[in-house]
Design an enzyme around this catalytic site. Structure first.
Site, PDB file in Angstrom:
ATOM      1  N   HIS A 184      34.018  24.523  37.303  1.00  0.00           N
ATOM      2  CA  HIS A 184      35.288  24.282  36.622  1.00  0.00           C
ATOM      3  C   HIS A 184      35.149  24.457  35.106  1.00  0.00           C
ATOM      4  O   HIS A 184      35.852  23.804  34.322  1.00  0.00           O
ATOM      5  CB  HIS A 184      35.839  22.903  36.977  1.00  0.00           C
ATOM      6  N   THR A 185      34.250  25.311  34.711  1.00  0.00           N
ATOM      7  CA  THR A 185      34.122  25.692  33.308  1.00  0.00           C
ATOM      8  C   THR A 185      34.518  27.150  33.096  1.00  0.00           C
ATOM      9  O   THR A 185      34.853  27.530  31.972  1.00  0.00           O
ATOM     10  CB  THR A 185      32.678  25.511  32.819  1.00  0.00           C
ATOM     11  N   LEU A 226      30.197  29.594  49.125  1.00  0.00           N
ATOM     12  CA  LEU A 226      29.212  30.574  48.673  1.00  0.00           C
ATOM     13  C   LEU A 226      29.874  31.912  48.331  1.00  0.00           C
ATOM     14  O   LEU A 226      29.241  32.961  48.351  1.00  0.00           O
ATOM     15  CB  LEU A 226      28.131  30.770  49.746  1.00  0.00           C
ATOM     16  N   SER A 227      31.162  31.860  48.036  1.00  0.00           N
ATOM     17  CA  SER A 227      31.920  33.021  47.544  1.00  0.00           C
ATOM     18  C   SER A 227      32.077  34.127  48.577  1.00  0.00           C
ATOM     19  O   SER A 227      31.950  35.312  48.270  1.00  0.00           O
ATOM     20  CB  SER A 227      31.295  33.585  46.266  1.00  0.00           C
ATOM     21  N   ASP A 283      32.557  34.009  40.145  1.00  0.00           N
ATOM     22  CA  ASP A 283      32.079  34.478  41.447  1.00  0.00           C
ATOM     23  C   ASP A 283      31.928  35.992  41.469  1.00  0.00           C
ATOM     24  O   ASP A 283      30.893  36.534  41.849  1.00  0.00           O
ATOM     25  CB  ASP A 283      33.034  34.036  42.548  1.00  0.00           C
TER      26      ASP A 283
END
Length: 332
Positions: free
Chosen positions: A17-18, A103-104, A146
């Site tokens: 969340h950055t 894991l995208s 991601d």
């Protein structure tokens, strides 16, 4: 001509969340992959998947990816809408990257589809296109982490990404380090409070300016206690990413692991994105011999825990290796 595109998943060691506030993240591409194999032909993209019961059938002129069915086909449609290929394709989706584990898997599918359909550009351009594709497909206002990690992976290295400048620097993983992931159950960001969290960060920035430039003292100026907590997580998380990256560069697994543990606490207490299952795994594994750190990975709301341990330590879950970037090849 057959085209095969392979895209790795990613695990984020620290920095959640950055990215959507232009901050710092430290992911790595992993040796679990999505593979898209096609023949380019026709005016639709028709893909069958080993993970899904229904195919994705997407017209080249698709305008509303979010309306496409079944749900997984929306990510294919998002790529088609953004890339606008001149020719369709018929093929398959396979691989060992689990779906819904944090894991995208969606980003890996997007990157692989884009490459299979003829994308030609830099890793950053590929990541931008696929980020926009995911936003159109899911409605989730995701950052670029991601897609950029998948497009830029370096074997044996984590990636320190500045999501504001979109610059990537590789961080070698110490040879004595081992990274594992424990899946605590499926998650779906589209039905989570992800968008709400981003809106809260944006509201905090209206008070103190960009969070990537703020410090903890500045955060205290936010009167709203909820927004103050959200901002505090982002500001302190950026600092933890810097500390963890530097620790890994010098082989200090203890410091990197401590940053991961603090990150999980911040995601749990200040950002409210953990779950009881994630908390239980983190608390259980962090006390195991040889474990230096553990935290939720992939944004929370379910999904996986990432563990940093000594090589050879007995830990649950699946060991993952830092892998190279997505690739594409052709064959007769």
């Amino acid at each position: 001509m057959r085209v095969t595109a392979t895209a790795p998943g990613r695990v984020n060691l620290i920095g959640d969340h950055t990215d959507y506030t232009g901050g710092l993240v430290l992911p790595m591409a992993i040796d679990l992959r999505t593979v898209v194999t096609v023949e380019r032909t026709g005016d639709v993209v028709h893909l069958t998947s080993s993970h899904e019961t229904e195919p994705a059938v997407v017209a080249l002129g698709v305008e509303e990816p979010a309306d496409v069915r079944p749900a997984w086909a929306r990510y294919v449609a998002g790529v088609v809408a953004m890339l606008q290929p001149a020719t369709g394709a018929v093929g398959t989706v396979s691989g060992d990257l689990p779906v819904g584990a944090g894991l995208s898997s969606s980003a890996a599918l997007e990157v692989a589809v884009a490459l299979a359909l003829g994308f030609d550009g830099t890793p950053v351009e590929l990541a931008r296109l696929c980020q926009a594709a995911e936003q159109r497909a899911s409605g989730v206002p995701c950052g670029i982490m991601d897609q950029l990690a998948i497009a830029s992976g370096v074997a044996g290295h984590a990636l320190l990404i500045d999501c504001g400048t979109e610059t990537v620097s590789s961080v070698p993983l110490p040879p004595e380090a081992a990274v594992s992931v424990v899946d605590t159950g499926p998650r779906a960001l589209a039905s989570s409070a992800y968008a709400e969290r981003r809106a809260q960060c944006e509201a905090a920035e209206e008070v103190i300016g960009p969070l990537r430039d703020a410090d903890e003292a500045t955060v205290t100026a936010i009167a709203d206690p909820l927004l103050r907590r959200r901002a505090r997580h982002v500001v302190t998380e950026n600092a933890r990413v810097r500390a963890a990256a530097e620790a890994l560069r010098v082989g200090d697994l203890a410091t990197a692991g401590a940053a991961m543990v603090a990150s999980h606490a911040s995601l749990r207490d200040d950002f409210d994105v953990s779950t009881p299952a994630l908390d239980e795994v983190v608390e259980r594994v962090r006390t195991l011999p040889g474990v230096h750190g553990a935290r939720l990975t992939g944004g929370g709301f379910g999904g996986s825990v990432v563990i940093l341990a000594e090589r050879g330590a007995a830990v649950p879950g699946r060991r993952v290796m830092a892998a190279g970037a997505a690739t594409v090849s052709t064959s007769p």
